[in-house]
Design an enzyme around this catalytic site. Sequence first.
Site, mmCIF file in Angstrom:
data_model
loop_
_atom_site.group_PDB
_atom_site.id
_atom_site.type_symbol
_atom_site.label_atom_id
_atom_site.label_comp_id
_atom_site.label_asym_id
_atom_site.label_seq_id
_atom_site.Cartn_x
_atom_site.Cartn_y
_atom_site.Cartn_z
ATOM 1 N N GLU A 291 0.830 -1.217 0.000
ATOM 2 C CA GLU A 291 0.000 0.000 0.000
ATOM 3 C C GLU A 291 0.856 1.255 0.000
ATOM 4 O O GLU A 291 0.598 2.209 0.724
ATOM 5 C CB GLU A 291 -0.966 -0.021 1.190
ATOM 6 C CG GLU A 291 -1.907 -1.217 1.144
ATOM 7 C CD GLU A 291 -2.948 -1.265 2.258
ATOM 8 O OE1 GLU A 291 -2.710 -0.673 3.314
ATOM 9 O OE2 GLU A 291 -4.002 -1.892 2.038
ATOM 10 N N ASP A 370 -8.324 -9.262 4.205
ATOM 11 C CA ASP A 370 -8.110 -8.104 5.061
ATOM 12 C C ASP A 370 -9.164 -7.987 6.156
ATOM 13 O O ASP A 370 -9.982 -7.078 6.118
ATOM 14 C CB ASP A 370 -8.118 -6.851 4.187
ATOM 15 C CG ASP A 370 -7.454 -5.673 4.867
ATOM 16 O OD1 ASP A 370 -7.020 -5.835 6.014
ATOM 17 O OD2 ASP A 370 -7.374 -4.608 4.244
ATOM 18 N N GLU A 398 -12.375 -2.341 12.199
ATOM 19 C CA GLU A 398 -12.458 -1.653 10.910
ATOM 20 C C GLU A 398 -13.624 -2.160 10.052
ATOM 21 O O GLU A 398 -14.383 -1.372 9.503
ATOM 22 C CB GLU A 398 -11.131 -1.826 10.160
ATOM 23 C CG GLU A 398 -11.148 -1.215 8.768
ATOM 24 C CD GLU A 398 -9.805 -1.325 8.056
ATOM 25 O OE1 GLU A 398 -8.865 -1.916 8.607
ATOM 26 O OE2 GLU A 398 -9.713 -0.798 6.922
HETATM 27 O O1 GCW Z 1 -6.994 -3.114 6.612
HETATM 28 C C1 GCW Z 1 -6.109 -2.282 5.922
HETATM 29 C C2 GCW Z 1 -6.412 -0.916 6.414
HETATM 30 C C3 GCW Z 1 -5.238 0.027 6.373
HETATM 31 C C4 GCW Z 1 -4.051 -0.642 7.053
HETATM 32 C C5 GCW Z 1 -3.726 -1.913 6.291
HETATM 33 C C6 GCW Z 1 -2.583 -2.689 6.913
HETATM 34 C C7 GCW Z 1 -2.364 0.351 8.401
HETATM 35 O O2 GCW Z 1 -7.491 -0.400 5.668
HETATM 36 O O3 GCW Z 1 -5.632 1.190 7.054
HETATM 37 O O4 GCW Z 1 -2.941 0.204 7.134
HETATM 38 O O5 GCW Z 1 -4.845 -2.769 6.284
HETATM 39 O O6 GCW Z 1 -2.861 -3.697 7.551
HETATM 40 O O7 GCW Z 1 -1.436 -2.333 6.747
#
Ligand code: GCW
Length: 681
Positions: A291, A370, A398
């Site tokens: 990311e 995720d 989240e």
């Molecule tokens: O779940 C996603 C989140 C990001 C997060 C990423 C990660 C810290 O939306 O906000 O970044 O995973 O785990 O690195």
Amino acid sequence: MSASASEPVPVPELPGGVDPAWLPPAVFRPLGSRRTLISGTGPLVDTVHGEVAYACARFGGRVARGVRAPGVSYDVVLEVGEGGDRDALGDEGFALVRAGGVTRVTAGGQAGLLYGLFHLVRLGEAAFRGERARETHRPALALRMLDHWDNVAVHPVMGQVERGYAGGSLFWRDGLARSTPEELARVRWYGRLLAACGVNAVAVNNVNVHEAEARLLTDRVGEVAAIADALRPYGIRTHLSVSFAAPMGLGGLPTADPLHEAVTDWWAETTGRVYAAIPDFGGYVVKADSEGQPGPFAYGRSHADGANLLAGALAPYGGTVHWRAFVYDHRQDWRDRSTDRARAAYDHFAPLDGEFAPNAVLQVKHGPLDFQVREPLSPVIGAMPGTRLAVEIQATQEYTGQQRHACWLGPMWSEALRFRPEGEGRPSVGELARGGGLVAVSNAGDDPFWTGHPLAQANLYTVGRLAWRPDADPRAVLREWIELSFVPEETAGPERLRGGLHAVLDGSWRTYEKYTAPLGVGFMVQPGHHYGPSVDGYEYSPWGTYHFADRDGVGVDRSRATGTGFAGQYAKPWAEVYESPGTCPDELLLFFHHVPYGHVLHSGETVIQHIYDTHFEGVAEAEEARRVWAGLVGLVDPARHARVAERYEEQVRGAREWRDHINTYFFRKSGVPDARGRRIH
Ligand code: GCW
């Protein structure tokens, strides 16, 4: 660093208005009304001494340290053992026995004494009744960690805490470390809560490392040291998230190539300075090539090269690098059906098995995507026997209601930890994580209730207890949390209170699953903040999280035969179980298969009818939980009750919104009416 030997370390004062969570003073009554003898030396024994002194000051008991006073008898003995005990129990384990009217905790080391103390607190009066045969307790996982995605400075999009739903950070405020006595007392209290559930490590800053966070590694390391000082009395080691590009950004080098000597030297020197400031520093956490974070790919190097670079710098001091396996292409073209994000971690990391340094831990999210409400286990976890693995779970909600919805995740985490990647008779995930531990993204912040939703405290507590015993019955963990937090003393109607809390929490994860994305397909959330429904929110995006719904069917074909091949990343029996819709468990069907709406599940329902039914049920269950909670008024602290009641209003509103979006979307796509004739918009 610590008070001089044999001085009690006072229990920090809980700042005004802050909820005591699972350590209300009353839980100390059974211990605090007795006579306790403590023996052993060292800073954590001083902490235990302080805890017992605090309890006795409140409840009339007595505490002595060191030698037994002549003629005085004790009800409780807390001691650090010698010889054989130390070896058998390890530094963190303890034995408990009760004979001849004396309850005795013999710990293998100082930390074990701390955990033994909180074990007595959990047992309450039961620890001091009758006889008790000797039992031993040792944590199954050596590393029990919380990662804070806390930004040092407020981020324009993510705020102070990325994916934080509990106010600001406990550690940082507007670009600086918190430093007032009251703020540091709160950090110590946090450490106290964590020790009481068994957590022993905390990473204090976001894995997405911005400029201010990066400097915590160098000129701002003193701020980290101050946090470490506050957490240390409770047996917690501090870790730091670092940027792989730090040698460039902070060191002024032209490269961060892990095989470049200047880079190795820079990390070695920098790490030496960190240890000069924090002698028991735990190590680094790294999100690399993920990311947008920098990583070894830029230099044509592998993730083992990257991890081993930092492992090498930490090794002389006994530190560990936690290297995250969350690596995937976040700039995917949605038209490209050959790329499957679920495959990414395995494709990147499984071939590197055996290449990581002994003090490198690969930190793997429990699911392949995720932190969705339902995912299969990440196939990476069964595929790297030559690598130390940590399992990463997400306490911050989240994708599970953002601490506005009650969603106790114990059963989900427990399923993951008890899963056996190679089938019956082979090791469970909890066993496979022995080398690396359990890591949870923290859900705590500076909110007066710590976690925004007071009932989300149960998730934080459960993290520690499952890390201690991954095969524990999660419901028993919840019961402990309820007893400590809500029923520390006989109150009016304790049975009704216990029953009500179990009623609203036991099944809350499944309730949340029912009214959100169906059958393991995941996402369908509003892009960016991820709260509330948006069925196609990510459907034509670069993030690789698609459901492929059309007029005929829905789901992602991840079979080997006709799909992305992801199912083939599992060992037997799971590769075969997941390969076919006929054997794939219902709850994961749409994760692994694209099926017509009329496909009949093992439950006997069609997919479309299952979608309708579960969404109506999920809302009914949320409404029922709101009703049960309302009935507990008068049995729960009024501030807690009011906060939860307010959250239930939002949960019911949100659940209805989810139901109506999902049901309407699939009704319009499929044209299939609800067999029960309910109103769909
Ligand atoms: O779940 C996603 C989140 C990001 C997060 C990423 C990660 C810290 O939306 O906000 O970044 O995973 O785990 O690195």
